[in-house]
Design a protein around this motif. Structure first.
Motif, short mmCIF file in Angstrom:
data_model
loop_
_atom_site.label_atom_id
_atom_site.label_comp_id
_atom_site.label_asym_id
_atom_site.label_seq_id
_atom_site.Cartn_x
_atom_site.Cartn_y
_atom_site.Cartn_z
N LEU A 2 0.82 -1.20 0.00
CA LEU A 2 0.00 0.00 0.00
C LEU A 2 0.86 1.26 0.00
O LEU A 2 0.44 2.31 -0.48
N SER A 3 2.08 1.15 0.53
CA SER A 3 2.96 2.33 0.63
C SER A 3 3.29 2.89 -0.76
O SER A 3 3.30 4.11 -0.96
N ILE A 8 2.19 7.11 -5.04
CA ILE A 8 1.68 7.56 -6.35
C ILE A 8 0.49 8.50 -6.15
O ILE A 8 0.39 9.55 -6.81
N ILE A 9 -0.41 8.15 -5.21
CA ILE A 9 -1.60 8.99 -4.98
C ILE A 9 -1.19 10.38 -4.49
O ILE A 9 -1.74 11.39 -4.92
N PHE A 35 11.44 0.27 -5.13
CA PHE A 35 10.71 -0.97 -5.43
C PHE A 35 11.68 -2.07 -5.87
O PHE A 35 11.49 -3.25 -5.57
N MET A 36 12.74 -1.66 -6.57
CA MET A 36 13.72 -2.62 -7.07
C MET A 36 14.56 -3.23 -5.94
O MET A 36 14.94 -4.39 -5.97
N ILE A 37 14.82 -2.41 -4.91
CA ILE A 37 15.65 -2.88 -3.79
C ILE A 37 14.95 -4.00 -3.04
O ILE A 37 15.56 -5.00 -2.67
N SER A 49 -2.14 -7.41 0.94
CA SER A 49 -3.08 -6.60 1.69
C SER A 49 -4.44 -7.15 1.31
O SER A 49 -4.54 -8.22 0.74
N TYR A 50 -5.50 -6.41 1.57
CA TYR A 50 -6.82 -6.93 1.25
C TYR A 50 -7.01 -6.96 -0.27
O TYR A 50 -7.15 -5.93 -0.90
#
Length: 444
Positions: A2-3, A8-9, A35-37, A49-50
């Motif tokens: 979600l992070s 992005i939001i 994200f790659m790390i 997540s849900y």
């Protein structure tokens, strides 16, 4: 999980301020590297997540989406320089990134369908708003109608499936045997049109030719991959019918790939040629996925990533020429080695990757797809030979025709590339040829 979505939001309000183009650009690259790390090379689902989470297959495609969306902003600096609604442009790129991120990490078939369809809307706006010719309206209508008409039966099928299984959650689905033949046809059909398979591919060259460079990059780089990802996910439910009927789609896609390769020889529009070559490459991916074996599935993800980077890079090159000469016609874009000698190297590097020469990811992907398709039926080796040979032929045709020969007498000058353009091409070519050394990430 979600992070990244929140990041992005929260970038969306920033894009509404003036002068935040390069800030968003930098944030996108930071997001990609973060994200790659946190690399996930497990085949089980994690970061759940849900109703959202991803495994190795979707992780690789989300990373590709982040990378291509970041490079889209780099490639479209003319939108910013000429103040051509740059804030709205950035907003659309972020919206598209959000849709793709949610589509690839959906664990429910219904939410996957919703995000799969909603990724069309920002793409349509990109083509209609920043396209080149008035024909972009027709191209946009083609894009919407082909994909929507093919996908609506899938929605009905999903609702029926929900009645049978009482869930659309991926891990809880199982093979429904010969229960529902129409489910097999409709679900495969929706994704084959998106890929696109031969005979349903007419929207793709139109959309590419009329789209701005960013639209072409995201179309070739990521949106075609949504179809392959969908087939990979849904195969679990239709194994029984797949074993009976997949031979039809497999043969048609490979034969179509050969026919489309012939169409490539006759193209005089540079973008159109690259777009048709995408159809030829995707036909091999469809073939690999339809065999339903491990080599095919892993080869398809490798070729999808390789093609995404390579095709996107070639569209950037054609746009660089278009910005200099105002034309994409091969009749005018001859002898480019005289006009832009330094760009000729990049043409060579990306063209060689396009024809799957070592050490590109395309080679790794094509080898495993070759392995998977020939193990399924040895007779298909003939189609594969033609497919590989002709892919080299039309790529050489494109390279030699655009770089060599007398150049158009209307231009008596020499043009260098900008640092931004070399940087953009390096970021396409480098991962395409370095990831080949880390093939184990693709073959678990």
């Amino acid at each position: 999980m979600l992070s990244y979505l929140f990041l992005i939001i929260f970038m969306i309000p920033v894009c509404l301020f003036n002068g935040c183009w390069w800030l968003i650009h930098s944030f996108m690259f930071i997001l990609t590297f973060v994200f790659m790390i946190y690399i996930y090379s497990y085949s089980d689902l994690n970061m759940i997540s849900y109703y959202f989470g991803f495994d190795n297959y979707s992780y690789i495609l989300i990373l590709l989406s982040f990378w291509i969306c970041s490079l889209m902003i780099t490639a479209s600096s003319s939108v910013y320089l000429f103040s051509y609604h740059s804030n709205f442009f950035i907003f659309l790129v972020l919206l598209l990134m959000m849709m793709l991120y949610c589509a690839f990490s959906s664990l429910s078939l219904l939410s996957f369908y919703i995000f799969f369809e909603s990724s069309l809307i920002p793409t349509l706006f990109l083509i209609l708003g920043w396209g080149y010719q008035p024909e972009r309206l027709q191209a946009g209508i083609y894009l919407i109608f082909y994909t929507l008409i093919a996908s609506l039966p899938l929605l009905l099928v999903l609702l029926k499936l929900n009645v049978v299984f009482n869930t659309l959650y991926f891990p809880l689905l199982f093979d429904c045997g010969s229960f529902y033949f129409m489910f097999y046809i409709f679900s495969i059909f929706a994704f084959l049109v998106k890929m696109p398979m031969f005979m349903f591919h007419l929207w793709l060259p139109k959309a590419h030719v009329e789209a701005p460079v960013s639209g072409s990059m995201i179309l070739a780089g990521v949106l075609l991959k949504l179809g392959g990802y969908g087939i990979f996910r849904i195969m679990k439910v239709i194994v029984y019918l797949g074993l009976k009927f997949n031979y039809f789609f497999l043969s048609l896609s490979l034969l179509g790939g050969v026919i489309v390769s012939f169409i490539c020889f006759r193209q005089v529009d540079l973008k159109s040629l690259i777009a048709y070559s995408s159809v030829a490459h995707m036909s091999m991916v469809i073939g690999g996925l339809m065999t339903m074996n491990w080599w095919g599935c892993m080869g398809s993800i490798t070729l999808m990533v390789g093609h995404g980077l390579c095709s996107s890079g070639l569209f950037c090159l054609s746009n660089i020429i278009y910005e200099r000469l105002g034309s994409r016609s091969l009749l005018i874009n001859k002898g480019m080695i005289n006009l832009m000698p330094s760009m000729s190297l990049w043409w060579f590097l990306l063209s060689s990757s396009n024809m799957a020469s070592p050490p590109s990811l395309n080679l790794l992907g094509e080898f495993s797809l070759l392995n998977s398709i020939v193990s399924w039926s040895p007779f298909l080796i003939f189609l594969l030979i033609f497919l590989s040979f002709f892919s080299a032929v039309y790529t050489l045709y494109m390279y030699s025709y655009s770089q060599h020969g007398y150049y158009y007498s209307g231009i008596y000058t020499c043009s260098g590339g900008y640092f931004r353009e070399y940087h953009l091409l390096l970021l396409h070519w480098f991962p395409l040829n370095v990831l080949c050394m880390k093939g184990e990430y693709f073959y678990l």
